[in-house]
Design an enzyme around this catalytic site. Structure first.
Site, short mmCIF file in Angstrom:
data_model
loop_
_atom_site.label_atom_id
_atom_site.label_comp_id
_atom_site.label_asym_id
_atom_site.label_seq_id
_atom_site.Cartn_x
_atom_site.Cartn_y
_atom_site.Cartn_z
N HIS A 183 4.62 28.58 6.71
CA HIS A 183 4.50 27.15 6.44
C HIS A 183 3.29 26.57 7.18
CE1 HIS A 183 9.13 27.10 5.92
NE2 HIS A 183 8.61 26.91 4.72
N ARG A 209 4.29 32.96 -2.22
CA ARG A 209 4.40 34.27 -1.57
C ARG A 209 4.38 35.41 -2.58
NH1 ARG A 209 9.78 32.87 1.57
NH2 ARG A 209 10.13 32.28 -0.57
N LYS A 245 23.07 20.30 0.61
CA LYS A 245 22.91 21.48 1.46
C LYS A 245 23.03 21.09 2.92
CE LYS A 245 19.82 24.87 0.57
NZ LYS A 245 18.51 25.45 0.25
N SER A 269 12.42 31.19 5.55
CA SER A 269 13.27 30.55 6.55
C SER A 269 14.67 31.16 6.57
CB SER A 269 13.38 29.04 6.27
OG SER A 269 12.14 28.42 6.45
#
Length: 162
Positions: free
Chosen positions: A17, A90, A41, A127
């Site tokens: 990040h 990614r 969440k 993460s």
């Protein structure tokens, strides 16, 4: 002024990040790191903790601002006069999902999306994986800043891993 938004949950912020944020800060006059408030969440870190950590680890970037937002990203961009969303990619799987979001965003509001390939050093860092490794006492210092590593250790020490 050229202003961009780097949105995400940042639970926790990783070196990947930070690489995207740093590189974006060299391309734009201002970069807003926008922490998404997702009420469906439950994150490991509260929104306030994420903002505090992000402010600390980006304090060397004077044109980076840290905020939170809820709702549609395009509305947030419009409200903050940001013309571009920056997203790190990614892998191809990231691109498939992010392309759909980018097409929806430009269709809704004209906000452009800049896809920035992740530095190969961080192409596998997520993460969720960092949290899983830290939860079981694994070494995460190569994936997150020292402050995040400390805070992860505190969280899991206080909560236990059972």
């Amino acid at each position: 002024m050229r202003r961009a938004v780097c949105p995400g949950s940042f639970d926790p912020v990783t070196r990947g990040h930070l690489d995207i944020i740093d590189r974006s800060s060299r391309l734009f006059d201002e970069v807003i790191v926008a922490v998404l408030v997702n009420q469906t969440k439950q994150g490991l870190f509260s929104i306030e903790e994420r903002i505090e950590i992000l402010r600390e680890v980006t304090k060397n970037l004077p044109n980076v601002r840290i905020e939170s937002f809820r709702g549609l990203l395009v509305d947030y961009c419009r409200d903050n006069d940001a013309q571009v969303v920056v997203k790190g990619i990614r892998a191809v799987s990231d691109f498939d999902y992010e392309l759909q979001m980018a097409q929806m965003n430009i269709g809704l509001s004209g906000v452009e999306t800049l896809f920035m390939p992740t530095n190969p050093l961080y192409s596998f860092v997520a993460s969720s994986l960092v949290k899983e490794i830290a939860k079981w006492g694994g070494e995460v210092s190569s994936f997150v800043p020292e402050l995040v590593e400390r805070r992860l250790l505190e969280k899991y020490r206080d909560a236990g891993t059972d």
